[in-house]
Design a protein around this motif. Structure first.
Motif, mmCIF file in Angstrom:
data_model
loop_
_atom_site.group_PDB
_atom_site.id
_atom_site.type_symbol
_atom_site.label_atom_id
_atom_site.label_comp_id
_atom_site.label_asym_id
_atom_site.label_seq_id
_atom_site.Cartn_x
_atom_site.Cartn_y
_atom_site.Cartn_z
ATOM 1 N N ILE A 86 0.841 -1.202 0.000
ATOM 2 C CA ILE A 86 0.000 0.000 0.000
ATOM 3 C C ILE A 86 0.867 1.240 0.000
ATOM 4 O O ILE A 86 2.038 1.200 0.397
ATOM 5 N N GLY A 87 0.279 2.327 -0.463
ATOM 6 C CA GLY A 87 1.004 3.583 -0.489
ATOM 7 C C GLY A 87 0.050 4.741 -0.311
ATOM 8 O O GLY A 87 -1.175 4.578 -0.350
ATOM 9 N N SER A 88 0.619 5.927 -0.099
ATOM 10 C CA SER A 88 -0.199 7.114 0.073
ATOM 11 C C SER A 88 0.570 8.333 -0.408
ATOM 12 O O SER A 88 1.746 8.496 -0.095
ATOM 13 N N LEU A 89 -0.111 9.142 -1.168
ATOM 14 C CA LEU A 89 0.468 10.401 -1.640
ATOM 15 C C LEU A 89 -0.286 11.558 -1.001
ATOM 16 O O LEU A 89 -1.516 11.564 -0.988
ATOM 17 N N LEU A 90 0.455 12.521 -0.478
ATOM 18 C CA LEU A 90 -0.153 13.720 0.092
ATOM 19 C C LEU A 90 0.243 14.884 -0.812
ATOM 20 O O LEU A 90 1.414 15.256 -0.889
ATOM 21 N N VAL A 91 -0.717 15.434 -1.511
ATOM 22 C CA VAL A 91 -0.470 16.511 -2.458
ATOM 23 C C VAL A 91 -0.839 17.842 -1.809
ATOM 24 O O VAL A 91 -1.974 18.025 -1.360
ATOM 25 N N GLU A 92 0.130 18.774 -1.782
ATOM 26 C CA GLU A 92 -0.121 20.052 -1.099
ATOM 27 C C GLU A 92 0.149 21.260 -2.007
ATOM 28 O O GLU A 92 0.742 21.110 -3.065
#
Lengths: 157, 235
Positions: free
Chosen positions: B229-235
């Motif tokens: 699993i992975g997660s991207l946090l776009v800011e």
């Protein structure tokens, strides 16, 4: 003075009790663009009537289901040679189709996964009797997990 | 009437009143936290009970029966709905979604939804998730880069949690010896961010997506969905 104090306290208690009672009624959220009715009752009609003679059960679709042949709720005048189910994601091994009527499976051969891994198909006996058929399928994914689905069609020569 | 009796009675009533007021206040501000699942429900993104490092793009609910008009989603915190658009039913009719305002605050959210199917059969459900921006510190910071690469190796996304700037081009590269996928949550519906869904990626293959919207993007490999699993946090 004593009576005055007692009266004030009594009034306060009555007000607080009324407010607490009102909290047991429906509480509507503010700023609600699409209000949701508070009716929590669930009435699920499990039948979809296409013709007076045939009552089709509610279908269940697995994830990535696109279409099936025959389509759910259709009545055909000749038994299809095969049942096909199309998806929009890669199917894994162990995906399976069964075509039953009154508990008997009228499908033939093995379930075939297309070379692009998007279509399941299975043959059907040519001499199937008239009646209501249930297609039960298991769509399996690359990780081995599977999800089932079902739909129905009728044969009426 | 005896004075002590009067005072005792008054105190008792006062306590009852205060208790009633407290219960009313609690129910108004914090609804009962009980997850309710409707018939035909399959998955949701965000998941029930999850704590996110950023605001989700939307709330997506997946079912196994075609949805019809009348289905809706509320995204509530302390009586305020943080949805930024109307509820939409996907083209496949098995999912509905509602976007969130990008500056939704930290805290606990209640998702209240109404799912409607043929013959106007409807049912209500609810579940919960939270936002805690302090969790962003655990993400590997790549905000200064316009293009980044996530390696798929040893059955993992490396780095697993990545923080990037809006407009960043992200390329996943399969450096492993087995096939992988890059699919948005939830598994297997893959409906949260429809532009982030690859087919099978053999060793050496690459998959690229540009992320233009702020928010958090959970994803997984469909061949190893429970662990990769992975997660991207776009800011």
């Amino acid at each position: 003075m004593q009576k005055l104090i007692l009266s004030v306290i009594t009034v306060f208690v009555v007000i607080a009790t009324v407010i607490a009672f009102s909290s047991s009624q429906n509480i509507k959220d503010t700023n609600q663009p699409t209000p949701i009715p508070d009716d929590d009752s669930v009435t699920v009609d499990t039948t979809i009537k296409e013709t007076p003679e045939v009552v089709f059960a509610t279908p269940k679709k697995a994830a990535h289901f696109v279409k099936s042949s025959p389509e759910h709720g259709t009545t055909v005048i000749a038994a299809p040679q095969q049942v096909q189910i199309s998806f929009n994601f890669d199917l894994g091994v162990n995906s399976n189709i069964a075509v039953t009527r009154d508990g008997k499976d009228y499908s033939t051969g093995n379930t075939i996964v297309s070379s692009d891994r998007l279509v399941l198909s299975k043959g059907l006996q040519s001499d199937v009797p008239n009646g209501l058929y249930t297609v039960s399928y298991t769509a399996c994914w690359p990780d081995g997990s599977c999800h089932d689905g079902s739909f129905q069609f009728a044969v009426n020569r | 009437m005896n004075r002590k009796t009067v005072l005792l009675g008054a105190t008792g009533f006062l306590l009852i009143g205060l208790t009633a007021f407290y219960l009313w206040y609690e129910r108004k501000i914090e609804p009962k936290r009980e997850t309710v699942t409707t018939p035909h429900f399959e998955t949701s993104t965000p998941e029930d009970g999850v704590v996110l490092a950023g605001v989700p793009l939307n709330v997506t609910l997946d079912f196994n029966l075609d949805l019809v008009s009348g289905s809706s989603i509320l995204i509530m915190q302390e009586g305020i709905d943080y949805g930024s658009s109307s509820t939409e039913i996907d083209e496949n009719k098995l999912s509905m979604r509602r976007r969130l305002v990008s500056n939704a605050p930290n805290g606990n959210y209640t998702i209240k939804y109404r799912a409607c199917w043929i013959n106007n059969n409807c049912a209500n459900g609810q579940y919960f998730f939270s936002i805690d921006r302090s969790l962003a510190d655990s993400f590997t910071d790549y905000r200064s880069q316009d293009e980044v690469v996530i390696d798929m190796r040893t059955l993992a996304f490396l780095p697993e949690k990545m923080r990037i700037a809006r407009g960043t081009k992200v390329t996943w590269k399969n450096s492993d010896t087995v096939n992988h996928y890059v699919n948005t949550d939830a598994h297997p519906s893959h409906t949260y961010h429809l532009n982030q869904n690859s087919r099978e990626l053999p060793p050496g293959a690459e998959y690229t997506v540009v992320f233009d919207e702020r928010g958090i993007y959970p994803y997984h490999c469909s061949a190893h969905a429970s662990t990769m699993i992975g997660s991207l946090l776009v800011e």
